[in-house]
Write an enzyme that holds these catalytic residues in place. Structure first.
Site, PDB file in Angstrom:
ATOM      1  N   GLU A  26       0.839  -1.203   0.000  1.00 22.68           N
ATOM      2  CA  GLU A  26       0.000   0.000   0.000  1.00 22.68           C
ATOM      3  C   GLU A  26       0.872   1.250   0.000  1.00 22.68           C
ATOM      4  OE1 GLU A  26      -3.341  -0.063  -0.241  1.00 22.68           O
ATOM      5  OE2 GLU A  26      -3.264  -2.251  -0.296  1.00 22.68           O
ATOM      6  N   GLU A  67      -5.351   4.076   8.692  1.00 18.30           N
ATOM      7  CA  GLU A  67      -5.028   3.691   7.307  1.00 18.30           C
ATOM      8  C   GLU A  67      -5.247   2.192   7.097  1.00 18.30           C
ATOM      9  OE1 GLU A  67      -4.040   6.012   4.768  1.00 18.30           O
ATOM     10  OE2 GLU A  67      -4.615   4.237   3.648  1.00 18.30           O
ATOM     11  N   GLU A  74     -11.704  -0.710   2.017  1.00 17.14           N
ATOM     12  CA  GLU A  74     -11.570  -0.634   0.546  1.00 17.14           C
ATOM     13  C   GLU A  74     -11.564  -2.029  -0.070  1.00 17.14           C
ATOM     14  OE1 GLU A  74      -9.007   3.515   0.084  1.00 17.14           O
ATOM     15  OE2 GLU A  74      -8.116   1.606  -0.511  1.00 17.14           O
ATOM     16  N   LYS A  92     -16.429   4.175   1.117  1.00 12.51           N
ATOM     17  CA  LYS A  92     -14.997   4.470   0.924  1.00 12.51           C
ATOM     18  C   LYS A  92     -14.649   5.897   1.339  1.00 12.51           C
ATOM     19  CE  LYS A  92     -13.564   1.251  -2.647  1.00 12.51           C
ATOM     20  NZ  LYS A  92     -12.867   1.134  -3.928  1.00 12.51           N
ATOM     21  N   ASP A  93     -15.545   6.842   1.015  1.00 13.29           N
ATOM     22  CA  ASP A  93     -15.273   8.245   1.383  1.00 13.29           C
ATOM     23  C   ASP A  93     -15.238   8.404   2.906  1.00 13.29           C
ATOM     24  OD1 ASP A  93     -15.183   8.814  -1.275  1.00 13.29           O
ATOM     25  OD2 ASP A  93     -17.034   9.989  -1.357  1.00 13.29           O
TER      26      ASP A  93
HETATM   27  N1  ATP Z   1     -17.053   1.070  -6.607  1.00 14.40           N
HETATM   28  C1  ATP Z   1     -17.076   2.397  -6.455  1.00 14.40           C
HETATM   29  N2  ATP Z   1     -18.242   3.073  -6.612  1.00 14.40           N
HETATM   30  C2  ATP Z   1     -18.305   4.417  -6.458  1.00 14.40           C
HETATM   31  N3  ATP Z   1     -17.239   5.184  -6.120  1.00 14.40           N
HETATM   32  C3  ATP Z   1     -16.048   4.583  -5.933  1.00 14.40           C
HETATM   33  C4  ATP Z   1     -15.905   3.163  -6.099  1.00 14.40           C
HETATM   34  N4  ATP Z   1     -14.608   2.851  -5.864  1.00 14.40           N
HETATM   35  C5  ATP Z   1     -14.003   4.002  -5.559  1.00 14.40           C
HETATM   36  N5  ATP Z   1     -14.828   5.051  -5.598  1.00 14.40           N
HETATM   37  C6  ATP Z   1     -14.511   6.461  -5.320  1.00 14.40           C
HETATM   38  O1  ATP Z   1     -13.142   6.677  -5.587  1.00 14.40           O
HETATM   39  C7  ATP Z   1     -12.447   7.064  -4.377  1.00 14.40           C
HETATM   40  C8  ATP Z   1     -11.081   6.411  -4.350  1.00 14.40           C
HETATM   41  O2  ATP Z   1     -11.274   5.001  -4.234  1.00 14.40           O
HETATM   42  P1  ATP Z   1     -10.063   3.986  -4.235  1.00 14.40           P
HETATM   43  O3  ATP Z   1     -10.597   2.626  -4.024  1.00 14.40           O
HETATM   44  O4  ATP Z   1      -9.241   4.189  -5.467  1.00 14.40           O
HETATM   45  O5  ATP Z   1      -9.293   4.426  -2.953  1.00 14.40           O
HETATM   46  P2  ATP Z   1      -7.961   5.296  -2.765  1.00 14.40           P
HETATM   47  O6  ATP Z   1      -8.259   6.301  -1.690  1.00 14.40           O
HETATM   48  O7  ATP Z   1      -7.475   5.842  -4.063  1.00 14.40           O
HETATM   49  O8  ATP Z   1      -7.001   4.238  -2.171  1.00 14.40           O
HETATM   50  P3  ATP Z   1      -5.877   3.392  -2.882  1.00 14.40           P
HETATM   51  O9  ATP Z   1      -4.911   4.407  -3.479  1.00 14.40           O
HETATM   52  O10 ATP Z   1      -5.302   2.601  -1.756  1.00 14.40           O
HETATM   53  O11 ATP Z   1      -6.576   2.555  -3.936  1.00 14.40           O
HETATM   54  C9  ATP Z   1     -13.378   6.609  -3.234  1.00 14.40           C
HETATM   55  O12 ATP Z   1     -13.179   7.392  -2.059  1.00 14.40           O
HETATM   56  C10 ATP Z   1     -14.746   6.817  -3.845  1.00 14.40           C
HETATM   57  O13 ATP Z   1     -15.150   8.163  -3.758  1.00 14.40           O
END
Ligand code: ATP
Length: 126
Positions: A26, A67, A74, A92-93
């Protein structure tokens, strides 16, 4: 007793392998680890007090735990719903918000702990 100790050793081993995967795979974890090392280095450099060590260690643990939990959310979210879904976005948000909140509090703690030491150094140099 021997069986109990063996089970405990296995549990610690599983948890340890989870931690290793977390820090190795990660990007955010690597970033938090780097910041933690820098903070501990700064604490050592300034010879902070025992209570300040404790507070800094708690702040580091707070962010890394947030984290870790965020990453778990996630992974579960991606597993149960790989497609775009507003409910997953909310989950996720909010999970990401916990990291932001803990990071913000930790930055405030860092400023409160280190500020007097920086002021002292600037005062000595001027
Ligand atoms: N399946 C989904 N449906 C709707 N929105 C999503 C989905 N997956 C991700 N998102 C949106 O995209 C954002 C980023 O998601 P993501 O899974 O890429 O996490 P990240 O914070 O970039 O973490 P990482 O870099 O570890 O992947 C989320 O906070 C959410 O707003």
């Amino acid at each position: 007793m021997k069986k109990y100790l063996l089970q405990r050793r296995n549990s610690v081993g599983h948890a340890w392998s989870g931690l290793v995967v977390f820090f190795r795979s990660e990007a955010h974890a690597a970033f938090h680890f780097t910041v933690a090392v820098l903070v501990l280095g700064l604490a050592w450099f300034f010879s902070v007090s025992r209570i300040e060590w404790i507070v800094l260690l708690f702040a580091i643990a707070l962010v890394i735990t947030a984290e870790l939990v965020n990453t778990v959310f996630e992974k579960i979210a991606d597993f149960v719903q790989p497609d775009i879904d507003p409910r997953i976005k909310l989950i996720k948000d909010m999970a990401a918000a916990s990291v932001l909140w803990c990071a913000f509090v930790s930055v405030v703690i860092g400023v409160l702990v280190f500020w007097p030491y920086f002021v002292d150094i600037i005062y000595r140099l001027s």
